[in-house]
Design an enzyme around this catalytic site. Structure first.
Site, PDB file in Angstrom:
ATOM      1  N   THR A 846       0.852  -0.984   0.170  1.00  0.00           N
ATOM      2  CA  THR A 846       0.076  -0.062   0.048  1.00  0.00           C
ATOM      3  C   THR A 846       0.878   1.176   0.119  1.00  0.00           C
ATOM      4  O   THR A 846       2.108   1.063   0.357  1.00  0.00           O
ATOM      5  CB  THR A 846      -0.818   0.131   1.185  1.00  0.00           C
ATOM      6  N   ASP A 847       0.192   2.346  -0.093  1.00  0.00           N
ATOM      7  CA  ASP A 847       0.867   3.569   0.061  1.00  0.00           C
ATOM      8  C   ASP A 847       0.796   3.608   1.502  1.00  0.00           C
ATOM      9  O   ASP A 847       0.032   2.811   2.179  1.00  0.00           O
ATOM     10  CB  ASP A 847       0.108   4.673  -0.605  1.00  0.00           C
ATOM     11  N   ALA A 848       1.443   4.900   2.011  1.00  0.00           N
ATOM     12  CA  ALA A 848       1.098   4.982   3.508  1.00  0.00           C
ATOM     13  C   ALA A 848      -0.254   4.879   3.989  1.00  0.00           C
ATOM     14  O   ALA A 848      -1.271   5.531   3.607  1.00  0.00           O
ATOM     15  CB  ALA A 848       1.658   6.687   4.088  1.00  0.00           C
TER      16      ALA A 848
END
Length: 913
Positions: A846-848
């Site tokens: 995932t992204d952050a």
């Protein structure tokens, strides 16, 4: 003609009336019983749709009777109305993260532990190998900047410089060498423009320099911390150029006596976390005043455009004294050196633009829906890509096909444009067309007086039937860059591409269709300037119903992403022009359900945990992912270990000592390795838009190889790069961090960077997968709607190239919700397209993790292997609860994620250290 103030007052009144009506209707609906309310909502939606169609028809009819001035006034009135109703917000998402970081001392223990974990990362950046890697990186950065700078204008041979020069502008003291945020890099200590000019033997006016210093100009290193950069972008950096009151008559007279040639730097700052307004991409009043003063005493003015985003550059043609201009983008630590070399002729510029430079950045249809649009009935925003495939040159070249006057008024510099200090002639052979490929040979000869490189661009134009599949009037098919050609020397370059690349996505049939008809193949210096043109005929329709590499059948998967929208069509520009209607502001029940999906428990047996087969990860090195021995290894994991492997995906993975599983380190960013939470002395590189402007795959490979060499020296196994989203508009805040408006150029550049890094054993993550093309609301769960044709032909295409040609081993899913379904938990995207159609066998992160829509259960079930959670405690709890609620289905999903993670770790250099 109404004044701007009157138009704004009219818009405010209109918005207030509409909001009052919606509040009244909302109160009426609230008073109804559930069945009545549901029926009323359905009726409202149908009525809104009908009203929308009526308004479009009425507006199209009204515009048909208007002259050009009236149409422009009408367009302005609608634009102001939309701005009033949907004002852009700049500080979103990352503001929460920044506050969390700053206020870490006040966080609860689990959150403080999360920060402590990632901030405890240490790097071997003080070894001889690390120092040698950084030194080599400077050379790579300079090579890229040398070839990435673009000569826009050079009347009467103003450049190269041949004598002393006046350097005006406060901006000349602090060139913008990179962007801000996780995609930024530390360029502290880089040579200044003044130092670089001196190194090239060019004398600058020290008296003028002193006058600017006395007025407040100073050299200063910008902040290297990503969160400070992001905060600066959100809050606005302020004007870098003050009113030029310090340029008194005496100062100007002295400058005129010193030299008749001046340099003026203009630009702006781009950063993660914020976007631009159109106004910010234009000269400020102070910059105009500066040019007024400079051109009053200088016969030759060289403008340096120091911006990673497309600015409006019409001013270059408004002043006859501006005789030369160079675009330098955000060129990394050696940018000033490369600029000085180009200005003096030590380097012959060979860069070409990767974007269309429009006279008015808001003339692109994509800007109509750019910004902040929120639902009224749920705390979520949305964004409609109603422009369809008509992004960048695909719009301008199609809209103004056959209308040269209209094109000249709309476009200042075409996609692919770039000048040189020498002249080239091209001899293009007739294309060789087989059933599978098109091959074009072009012999390039340097007919000028100095050595230089040239870029050959090949395009195709497909036949279009009105009302049929939408097609751009022209598309980039391939390109090639020559080596250095001495005067009189020649080189033959070859551009080859697949015939099926000329096919278009047919959403109704769920296939790519190469329609029968005549296809033009043209060799061009830029998208709008042909050198040679040929025609090849496809006798009958050719249907491509499966991926050519995997054999997986195509299908239309993204109907819910298309939504109930009207997409722009070249058969009716005015009638299909993007708009935002009242109906779009209400999320339907179907959409609300998609945003909060419910998964039923699975029947069957739960996975095995905690077995003892005597295996350690070293035994698995070199095995394919589907080797049956992996099942025995996975049986040994406990549930807690699997949850931790999945949840602790931020910058360092979890080690399992008893099974010989090491922790690996994963770092940002596309412009060089960047540790957000702990110190790292790493090299910086030009931003991706400059890398792409070289049109040189070998240099892009060199960037990847250089970063990979550094990563090995520091003990970093995964590089969160390259960034591959498109320049959908000029206003996207991270335009510097992405390559281009064109998917082919973006994909080819990314594939080269990936190959360079992975050839050094350092894995990469193609990002942000997908539709992460603006910053406003990106970190608050925005719903993006786009046609499947645009999704496949534009936004997915570069990622496909990166997987198939670059061999990408990792991907980072985006924050974005595709039609309400989060990209990081979207089965159609991650399993159907990425792993299914394209055959990707790597990991997905995932992204952050910044919001509740980034649901770990959806991620685990649908193919997202790592949660990039800086604060993983909540992810651990949610994942554990999901397994307890569905030990069979969620247990199998989590095991699959652990499988991918461990297969990834086994492929890294950590296993040999």
């Amino acid at each position: 003609m109404a004044t701007r103030r009157e138009i704004k007052q009219e818009a405010v009144a209109r918005v207030q009336d509409e909001r009052a009506a919606r509040r009244e209707r909302s109160a009426e609906l609230k008073a109804m019983d559930p069945a009545e309310r549901s029926a009323a909502k359905a009726a409202d939606k149908a009525a809104a749709r009908a009203a929308k169609a009526d308004r479009k028809a009425e507006r199209a009819e009204a515009r048909a009777g208007m002259d050009r001035a009236a149409r422009r006034a009408d367009k302005r009135r609608e634009r102001v109305y939309r701005k009033v109703g949907h004002r852009p917000r700049r500080a979103v998402g990352w503001g929460v993260a920044a506050v969390a970081v700053v206020g870490v001392g006040a966080l609860a223990a689990p959150y403080a532990a999360g920060i402590a974990r990632v901030s405890s990362l240490t790097f071997t950046d003080d070894t001889p190998a690390a120092a040698a890697a950084r030194e080599a990186a400077l050379g790579v950065a300079e090579d890229v900047a040398d070839e990435g700078l673009v000569l826009l204008k050079n009347d009467a041979g103003t450049l190269p410089l041949d004598g002393g020069v006046n350097v005006f502008s406060f901006a000349s003291f602090n060139l913008r060498l990179g962007g801000g945020g996780s995609g930024g890099s530390n360029t502290a200590g880089a040579p200044t423009l003044y130092e670089a000019l001196a190194a090239q033997g060019i004398e600058h006016n020290t008296a003028l320099y002193d006058s600017m210093v006395e007025a407040g100009a100073e050299h200063a290193d910008g902040p290297s911390n990503a969160f400070v950069q992001i905060a600066g972008g959100m809050l606005g950096q302020g004007d870098h150029e003050p009113a030029p009151d310090y340029l008194t008559d005496d100062v100007l007279a002295q400058a005129a006596e010193f030299s008749g040639t001046a340099i003026v730097v203009v630009g702006n700052d781009g950063s993660e976390g914020s976007d631009f307004t159109a106004e910010q991409l234009r000269l400020t009043a102070a910059q105009h005043d500066l040019l007024d003063k400079v051109t009053s005493v200088q016969d030759e003015v060289v403008v340096v455009v120091n911006s990673g985003n497309q600015m409006e550059l019409g001013f270059l043609d408004e002043y006859p004294e501006i005789t030369a201009a160079v675009w330098m983008g955000t060129p990394g630590p050696q940018g000033a050196t490369s600029l000085a070399k180009v200005l003096t002729g030590a380097v012959n510029p060979s860069g070409h633009l990767t974007d269309t430079y429009a006279t008015d950045v808001t003339s692109a249809p994509s800007t109509e829906n750019f910004g902040d649009f929120s639902y009224e009935n749920v705390a979520r925003s949305f964004l409609d890509y109603e422009e369809g495939i008509y992004v960048g040159y695909r719009y301008y070249e199609t809209r103004y096909a056959g209308d040269e006057a209209g094109y000249a008024a709309a476009v200042q510099y075409p996609f692919g444009y770039g000048l040189s200090y020498t002249d080239f002639t091209w001899d293009a052979a007739e294309p060789v067309v087989t059933a599978d490929t098109v091959t074009v040979d072009v012999t390039v000869t340097n007919t000028g007086d100095v050595a230089g490189k040239d870029v050959v661009q090949v395009y195709f134009s497909a036949p279009y039937t009105e009302g049929g599949i939408e097609k751009s009037a022209i598309e980039l098919a391939g390109y090639a860059k020559t080596g250095v050609l001495e005067p009189g020397a020649s080189e033959t370059v070859t551009v080859e591409y697949a015939v099926r690349d000329m096919a278009s996505w047919d959403t109704a049939a769920g296939v790519y269709l190469l329609e029968a008809g005549d296809y033009e193949i043209s060799v061009r210096t830029d998208v709008h300037t042909p050198v040679a043109s040929y025609t090849t005929t496809v006798a009958d329709d050719v249907v491509h119903d499966a991926d050519p590499d995997t054999g997986v059948a195509y299908e239309s998967r993204f109907g819910y992403v298309e939504g109930d929208l009207t997409y722009l069509s070249r058969s009716d520009w005015d009638g299909t022009w993007p708009t935002v209607e009242d109906a779009d502001l209400v999320a339907s029940d179907e959409l609300l359900a998609r945003m909060d999906p419910q998964v039923a428990p699975t029947e069957g047996d739960a996975p095995t945990y905690g077995a003892d087969h005597g295996l350690v990860l070293a035994d698995m090195v070199g095995l394919e992912r589907d080797d049956p021995r992996w099942e025995e290894f996975l049986d040994q994991l406990t549930l807690e270990e699997q949850v931790d492997l999945f949840s602790y995906g931020a910058y360092r993975s979890v080690a399992i000592d008893r099974l010989g599983v090491p922790s690996i380190t994963m770092l940002d960013s596309p412009a060089g390795l960047n540790s957000l939470f702990s110190p790292l002395d790493a090299a910086a590189y030009p931003t991706e838009v400059v890398v792409a402007s070289t049109w040189n795959d070998e240099l892009a490979y060199a960037v990847g190889a250089s970063v990979g060499t550094e990563a090995n020296a520091y003990g970093v196994e995964v590089w969160y790069s390259p960034g591959m989203n498109l320049h959908r508009t000029a206003m996207g805040g991270r335009g510097f961090e992405y390559f281009s408006e064109d998917p082919l150029l973006t994909g080819a550049m990314a594939a080269a960077v990936i190959s360079g890094s992975q050839d050094q054993g350092v894995l990469t993550t193609i990002k942000h997968f997908v539709l992460n093309d603006q910053e406003v609301n990106a970190r608050s769960g925005i719903n993006v709607f786009a046609s499947e044709q645009a999704l496949r032909e534009l936004y997915l295409r570069p990622f496909e190239i990166a997987v198939k040609e670059g061999g990408a081993t990792g991907a980072m899913s985006s924050f974005i919700n595709l039609g309400g379904s989060w990209a990081g938990g979207n089965e159609d995207l991650l399993q159907g397209v990425l792993r299914g159609e394209w055959g990707f066998d790597g990991f997905v992160s995932t992204d952050a993790v910044l919001g509740g829509w980034m649901d770990p259960e959806l991620a685990a079930r649908h193919g997202n292997d790592w949660m990039l959670a800086v604060f993983p405690a909540a992810t651990v709890d949610a994942t554990t609860a999901a397994v307890e609620a569905d030990p069979v289905g969620m247990g199998a999903a989590l095991r699959d994620r652990a499988h991918t993670i461990l297969h990834t770790v086994a492929r890294t250099t950590a296993m040999s250290s």
